[in-house]
Design an enzyme around this catalytic site. Structure first.
Site, PDB file in Angstrom:
ATOM      1  N   LYS A  37      25.020  43.715  53.632  1.00 50.77           N
ATOM      2  CA  LYS A  37      24.897  44.720  52.570  1.00 50.77           C
ATOM      3  C   LYS A  37      23.568  44.549  51.831  1.00 50.77           C
ATOM      4  O   LYS A  37      22.866  45.524  51.553  1.00 50.77           O
ATOM      5  CB  LYS A  37      26.092  44.642  51.606  1.00 50.77           C
ATOM      6  CG  LYS A  37      27.361  45.200  52.248  1.00 50.77           C
ATOM      7  CD  LYS A  37      28.639  44.923  51.477  1.00 50.77           C
ATOM      8  CE  LYS A  37      29.821  45.366  52.347  1.00 50.77           C
ATOM      9  NZ  LYS A  37      31.129  45.053  51.779  1.00 50.77           N
ATOM     10  N   GLN A  60      33.466  41.827  46.884  1.00 52.66           N
ATOM     11  CA  GLN A  60      33.848  41.677  48.292  1.00 52.66           C
ATOM     12  C   GLN A  60      35.295  41.174  48.392  1.00 52.66           C
ATOM     13  O   GLN A  60      35.656  40.171  47.792  1.00 52.66           O
ATOM     14  CB  GLN A  60      32.889  40.691  48.983  1.00 52.66           C
ATOM     15  CG  GLN A  60      33.114  40.550  50.468  1.00 52.66           C
ATOM     16  CD  GLN A  60      32.804  41.841  51.243  1.00 52.66           C
ATOM     17  OE1 GLN A  60      31.826  42.530  50.973  1.00 52.66           O
ATOM     18  NE2 GLN A  60      33.643  42.165  52.211  1.00 52.66           N
ATOM     19  N   ASP A 118      32.725  51.296  46.128  1.00 53.26           N
ATOM     20  CA  ASP A 118      33.705  51.148  47.219  1.00 53.26           C
ATOM     21  C   ASP A 118      34.775  52.247  47.146  1.00 53.26           C
ATOM     22  O   ASP A 118      35.532  52.448  48.094  1.00 53.26           O
ATOM     23  CB  ASP A 118      34.410  49.780  47.122  1.00 53.26           C
ATOM     24  CG  ASP A 118      33.874  48.770  48.132  1.00 53.26           C
ATOM     25  OD1 ASP A 118      33.257  49.209  49.127  1.00 53.26           O
ATOM     26  OD2 ASP A 118      34.092  47.563  47.932  1.00 53.26           O
TER      27      ASP A 118
END
Ligand code: NAP
Length: 282
Positions: free
Chosen positions: A52, A96, A119
């Site tokens: 990422k 995460q 997200d």
């Protein structure tokens, strides 16, 4: 033989567009930015986070890394999120997953400001998928819709079957397909006569997490097959949920693993970060 949907090539094309847009945003003030939180030492998570940051750097998006030890408390993690929520230099926040077992994942997801939730896991953003009035879409299903668009694969009026009903893939995938006017069936581990259901599909999305789960007898000849799975076989090799060697000869289009859906997921994260940056410019 099916057309192989090249997620790497589509991803590269979308990232070129993202790079141009990030530069345009930067020219008006500062570059778009993403804060990534990782708790603990999970090796797969570390690889995902590294990828990422790399993708951000390639596209002109500033990324901030927050590496926390595995024994971080819920209070410490929530305090960091609160600080990032309030920081005007941060456009997007990503924590995460999975988190170490003592941490409450849903509470962490709920704590991220919805306008920085790149997200798209916050209930406010997941709810907005249902109404079709959204700012952010969850990255994997959004990436799949982008692949379908770029390959000009029609969705409206098609019968779609999604195997899997997780909050991050199966359910939002089904909603996006419903919003795109497909007739959608969502299967789970208790679906009876699964093969009879999947054989109805013009568009079959496999998000099961089991190596080689979808076999040729489960696929209608001419169907579009999207393989979301990222699995390791016992010998350590990477594979999807679909038996590619059996299914590719009968499908009209198919995504390979690796190189299909996977590259699109991070690309859509970058896209969501641009959306967040644009909102924060106003
Ligand atoms: P998950 O949360 O484990 O969900 C799996 C789903 O499959 C569940 O809904 C489960 O049903 C269903 N299922 C399991 N066995 C089944 C069976 N025999 N028949 C029908 N349905 C069955 O997994 P996930 O997070 O959605 O991820 C799925 C796969 O996609 C994994 O391999 C993951 O690594 C991969 N993935 C890839 C990306 C990417 O970027 N390419 C992103 C995210 C995930 P129940 O609900 O009844 O248990």
């Amino acid at each position: 033989m099916a057309v192989i949907i090249d997620g790497k090539a589509v991803s590269a094309a979308v990232r070129t567009e993202i790079r141009q847009e990030a530069a345009a945003i930067a020219a008006q003030g500062r570059a778009p930015s993403l804060a990534v939180i990782i708790v603990g030492e999970d090796p797969a998570s570390k690889v995902y986070v590294r990828n990422k940051h790399k993708a951000c750097a390639e596209c002109g998006i500033t990324s901030f890394q927050h590496e926390l030890p595995a024994d971080t408390t819920q209070e410490q993690l929530l305090a960091l999120i609160e600080q990032l929520n309030a920081d005007p230099a941060v456009d997007g926040i990503l924590c995460q997953l999975p988190l170490p077992g003592h941490l409450d994942e849903q509470a962490v997801i709920d704590a991220i400001a919805p306008d920085k939730d790149v997200d798209a896991f916050h209930p406010q953003n997941t709810g907005r998928i249902m109404t079709g009035d959204y700012a952010f879409l969850p990255c994997t299903p959004a990436g799949i819709m982008e692949l379908l668009r770029r390959y000009e694969i029609p969705v409206a009026g098609k019968r779609a079957v999604v195997i899997g009903r997780s909050n991050i893939v199966g359910k939002p995938m089904a909603l996006l397909l419903i919003n795109a006017s497909a007739t959608v069936t969502v299967c789970n581990s208790q679906t009876p006569e699964l093969a009879a259901v999947t054989r109805q599909a013009d568009l079959l999305v496999a998000a099961v997490g089991r190596p080689d789960f979808v076999t040729a007898d489960m696929v209608r000849p001419g169907a579009v097959v999207i393989d979301v799975g990222i699995n390791r076989r016992e010998d350590g090799t990477l594979c999807g949920d679909v038996r590619f060697d059996e299914v590719a000869p009968i499908a009209s289009h198919i995504t390979p693993v690796p190189g299909g859906v996977g590259p699109m997921t991070i690309t859509m994260l970058l896209k969501n970060t641009l959306t967040a940056a644009r909102k924060h410019m106003r």
